[in-house]
Design a protein around this motif. Sequence first.
Motif, mmCIF file in Angstrom:
data_model
loop_
_atom_site.group_PDB
_atom_site.id
_atom_site.type_symbol
_atom_site.label_atom_id
_atom_site.label_comp_id
_atom_site.label_asym_id
_atom_site.label_seq_id
_atom_site.Cartn_x
_atom_site.Cartn_y
_atom_site.Cartn_z
ATOM 1 N N PHE A 89 -2.733 -17.142 6.951
ATOM 2 C CA PHE A 89 -2.903 -15.733 6.505
ATOM 3 C C PHE A 89 -3.381 -14.717 7.186
ATOM 4 O O PHE A 89 -2.869 -13.834 7.572
ATOM 5 C CB PHE A 89 -3.495 -15.690 4.983
ATOM 6 N N GLY A 90 -4.608 -15.474 7.699
ATOM 7 C CA GLY A 90 -5.372 -14.520 8.834
ATOM 8 C C GLY A 90 -4.758 -14.189 10.070
ATOM 9 O O GLY A 90 -4.972 -13.080 10.535
ATOM 10 N N THR A 91 -4.096 -15.194 10.605
ATOM 11 C CA THR A 91 -3.241 -14.654 11.682
ATOM 12 C C THR A 91 -2.091 -13.973 11.668
ATOM 13 O O THR A 91 -1.764 -13.040 12.418
ATOM 14 C CB THR A 91 -2.894 -16.025 12.585
ATOM 15 N N GLU A 92 -1.656 -13.980 10.302
ATOM 16 C CA GLU A 92 -0.424 -13.086 9.939
ATOM 17 C C GLU A 92 -1.043 -11.657 9.614
ATOM 18 O O GLU A 92 -0.354 -10.755 10.104
ATOM 19 C CB GLU A 92 0.239 -13.692 8.694
ATOM 20 N N LEU A 93 -2.245 -11.577 9.307
ATOM 21 C CA LEU A 93 -2.747 -10.112 9.029
ATOM 22 C C LEU A 93 -3.049 -9.601 10.239
ATOM 23 O O LEU A 93 -3.102 -8.154 10.276
ATOM 24 C CB LEU A 93 -4.248 -10.407 8.388
ATOM 25 N N ASN A 113 -5.631 -7.135 -0.631
ATOM 26 C CA ASN A 113 -4.885 -7.266 -2.114
ATOM 27 C C ASN A 113 -4.777 -6.083 -2.644
ATOM 28 O O ASN A 113 -3.782 -5.804 -3.283
ATOM 29 C CB ASN A 113 -5.199 -8.508 -2.847
ATOM 30 N N ILE A 114 -5.797 -5.257 -2.619
ATOM 31 C CA ILE A 114 -6.028 -4.147 -3.444
ATOM 32 C C ILE A 114 -5.485 -2.879 -2.666
ATOM 33 O O ILE A 114 -5.020 -1.846 -3.107
ATOM 34 C CB ILE A 114 -7.293 -3.935 -4.206
ATOM 35 N N GLU A 115 -6.249 -2.816 -1.334
ATOM 36 C CA GLU A 115 -5.858 -1.659 -0.684
ATOM 37 C C GLU A 115 -4.829 -1.399 0.205
ATOM 38 O O GLU A 115 -4.445 -0.272 0.213
ATOM 39 C CB GLU A 115 -7.427 -1.638 0.224
ATOM 40 N N ASN A 116 -4.144 -2.502 0.477
ATOM 41 C CA ASN A 116 -2.889 -2.339 1.165
ATOM 42 C C ASN A 116 -2.103 -3.451 0.767
ATOM 43 O O ASN A 116 -1.369 -4.571 1.344
ATOM 44 C CB ASN A 116 -2.911 -2.542 2.691
ATOM 45 N N PRO A 117 -1.628 -3.534 -0.611
ATOM 46 C CA PRO A 117 -1.031 -4.862 -1.145
ATOM 47 C C PRO A 117 0.463 -5.190 -0.532
ATOM 48 O O PRO A 117 0.730 -6.425 -0.655
ATOM 49 C CB PRO A 117 -0.885 -4.452 -2.910
ATOM 50 N N ALA A 164 -4.567 -10.698 -6.209
ATOM 51 C CA ALA A 164 -4.012 -11.625 -5.341
ATOM 52 C C ALA A 164 -2.922 -12.501 -5.992
ATOM 53 O O ALA A 164 -2.041 -12.745 -5.330
ATOM 54 C CB ALA A 164 -5.181 -12.858 -4.881
ATOM 55 N N ILE A 165 -3.280 -12.803 -7.292
ATOM 56 C CA ILE A 165 -2.046 -13.438 -7.857
ATOM 57 C C ILE A 165 -0.727 -12.457 -7.994
ATOM 58 O O ILE A 165 0.149 -13.031 -7.951
ATOM 59 C CB ILE A 165 -2.521 -13.757 -9.453
ATOM 60 N N ASN A 166 -0.645 -11.483 -8.456
ATOM 61 C CA ASN A 166 0.280 -10.308 -8.407
ATOM 62 C C ASN A 166 0.854 -10.294 -7.248
ATOM 63 O O ASN A 166 2.148 -10.195 -7.498
ATOM 64 C CB ASN A 166 -0.224 -8.978 -9.096
ATOM 65 N N ASN A 167 0.309 -10.098 -6.217
ATOM 66 C CA ASN A 167 0.992 -10.024 -4.953
ATOM 67 C C ASN A 167 1.735 -11.411 -4.329
ATOM 68 O O ASN A 167 2.728 -11.194 -4.033
ATOM 69 C CB ASN A 167 -0.110 -9.710 -3.728
ATOM 70 N N ALA A 168 1.229 -12.438 -5.013
ATOM 71 C CA ALA A 168 1.908 -13.611 -4.440
ATOM 72 C C ALA A 168 3.233 -13.832 -5.426
ATOM 73 O O ALA A 168 4.134 -14.280 -5.224
ATOM 74 C CB ALA A 168 0.909 -14.824 -4.873
#
Length: 783
Positions: free
Chosen positions: A16-20, A35-39, A83-87
């Motif tokens: 995830f980190g390298t994708e971000l 997850n909250i600021e830029n879902p 985090a759950i809702n984004n997944a």
Amino acid sequence: MLQKLGKKIMIFDGAFGTELQKYNLELGKNPEEINIENPQIIKNIHKSYIDAGADFLSTNSFGINPYKFKDSKYCLNELVMAAINNAKEYAKKELIFFDMGPLGKLMAPVGTLTFEDAYNAFKEVIDIASPYVDGFILETFSDIYELKAAVLAVKENTAKPVFALMTFDETKRTLSGTTPRIMVEVLEGLNVDALGVNCSLGPKDLEPIIKEILDYTHTPVMIQPNRGLPTIIDGKTMYLLPIEEYDFYIKKFINMGVSIVGGCCGTNPEFIKRISKYKDSRVKELNNPYYTVATSSSNLVDIKDVVVCGERLNPTGKKKIKEALINEDYDYLILEAIKQEKTSDILDVNVGVPKIDEVKVMKNVITKLQEVIKAPLVIDSSNIFAIENAARIYNGIPIINSVNGDYEVMDKIFPVAKKYGCLVIGLTLDNSGVPKTAIERFLIAKRIVEHAKKYGINKNKIIIDTLTLTASAEQELVKETIKALNLVTSELNVKTTLGVSNVSFGLPNRLLLNKTFLTLAMHNGLNMPIINPCEEEMIEVILAYKALNNIDVNFVDYISKVNSNVDTKNNMSNSLDLPQLIKMGLKQEVSIKTKELLENLDAINVINDVLIPTLNEIGENYDKGKIFLPQLMMGAEAVKEAFKVISDKFPKSDNYKGTIIMATVKGDIHDIGKNIIKVILESYSYKVIDLGKDVSKETILEAYLKYKPNAIGLSALMTTTVLSMEETIKFLKQNKCISPIFVGGAVLTKDISKEINADYYSKDALEFVNILNSIIEVNDGKN
């Protein structure tokens, strides 16, 4: 979909980190808060892994816990649910596993976090997430003790499956000294649904670790390797291992027997898409045998042939042990354990003294012993609450002593043994007493083994005691014990134990009788004699037996040990010198011994001739893999106790070699590495200004101007905060910082340190100290 687990190859997602990083987010931005600021960014990454063919999606929640986010503007519930809702946004048939990493605090004894503290922190998050996810993935753990707390938090608060992964270095050990096999034995004992390795190294370097896991496991194995080691190109952290090489090793691991494959640092959807072609292919069946294994966190004892269990941590007939237990004098008990460990493989621990709180004292004794003693321990008690409390906080696989053929007793103990993965000693008696004949004792042993099976406890977890009776009272029954031992070994194929010295009670020349009985018993299948390991002749009988039975091939142990002339009969508490006490981490004893030395030696001589050489030896042993992080930290803390005593002999201004500023850079909330370095630096007489974690470059500059330190140490664990470290270094040097800047952390390498313009890179605390010492010596020479 989980019905395929262990039968068909399943695919996890990647990094995830390298994708971000691809989204050019604000430097040092906390990934969990995105997850909250830029879902939508998070949702897009999840979708890319869905499109690549992943069966599992791990939530972007690795660092969410009460410690790391106690000062966040978002509450835990908000972070977890985002985090759950984004997944879930684009998921259809994919399984959503909540991702949990270490808490970022050191477990006791090297840190302040207790087992229950860790358990409660994990539980707080699990309680929120559990209703909304398909399972939990616990990953990148380097401490099996912390991982045990996390696994129990899942198991006790939800029925959802749990996958547990650790991270290893090139020595095939975790930071705390756990081997792949110990990990397998402990996690299988805790009944996880899958186990394995993530992060750590590139796939090629993980191969021997994966092989060891696959040689012993009976549980589906999961791997998520890094895409090799990172480097920095054009100011960005990059992983350059070719996809073809990654694919080659994933295929190789599948052919070896791995069930679940995915990716860690540096991997991306293209990597997952490449390996998704293996999805639903058949998992190789392993059919590994079962072993009777007890462990500490860093030492494993396979109970086969003959292993020695030390009996002396038992108050029966031992006035000083009884007094130590009543007074809770744990240092005395530790010294007694150290004395036994020289010639024991396992130590029995009994705290049964009338009128003491056995539950509390047993828990405390087990906690204290496992801080110092590498040998696995036996929890010896008839109090079910003392047994369960001790088994819960035990760091490894203990042995419970004991059950018997009474169903009521078995029904109390077996659920505890199953829950925590313990071995159990089964006594061949029941509520009718001790049978007189061998066949009757054998039938009780058979009953114990069969009843254990009803609780899902395999017979490799059972050790049968056919009971040593006192020859002076029941001479004719001694041979029945031996016959029963032979029957249990040959017919049930389980391991055996006996308390040897009971046979000679009340008779002259007890040692002769004990040695003879021991030899008879070993010849008839005795695996774990419980003896006084300080009786050299008893140990010599075992060494001779192993040599003559070709267990000790080429007489290696016999020749090296039988004539060693180690006087184990002396009271070790009187013979231990200061270096030995320091290595064992016995702070109270170190303080006492330092005061004694100062009566005859100058303080500077104690420092130069005792403390510094001892620290150097501890460091060398750590580098060679002879000791591990807990022993390193405890030795460093013990030296600090010595320095506290010595400091009264010096003016305060002369106490320190130099001043070091330490900080975890902005955006990074992990500080385990920094905390370890702080302890080691302080033990070497450096003054450490600890600025904490998530520290801005401005705060670091302000501290530099105030303290004028000899060096600045910057730490980062997250891939996304390497750039923050680079910016901090640039800012400090633009503002005329002349102190050398050291960098370190899991994502750093020597090449990266050069790329970001650091002055020095240190792979661990000891390398940091060695470089510092050389710098200061050079500067002193110039002066």
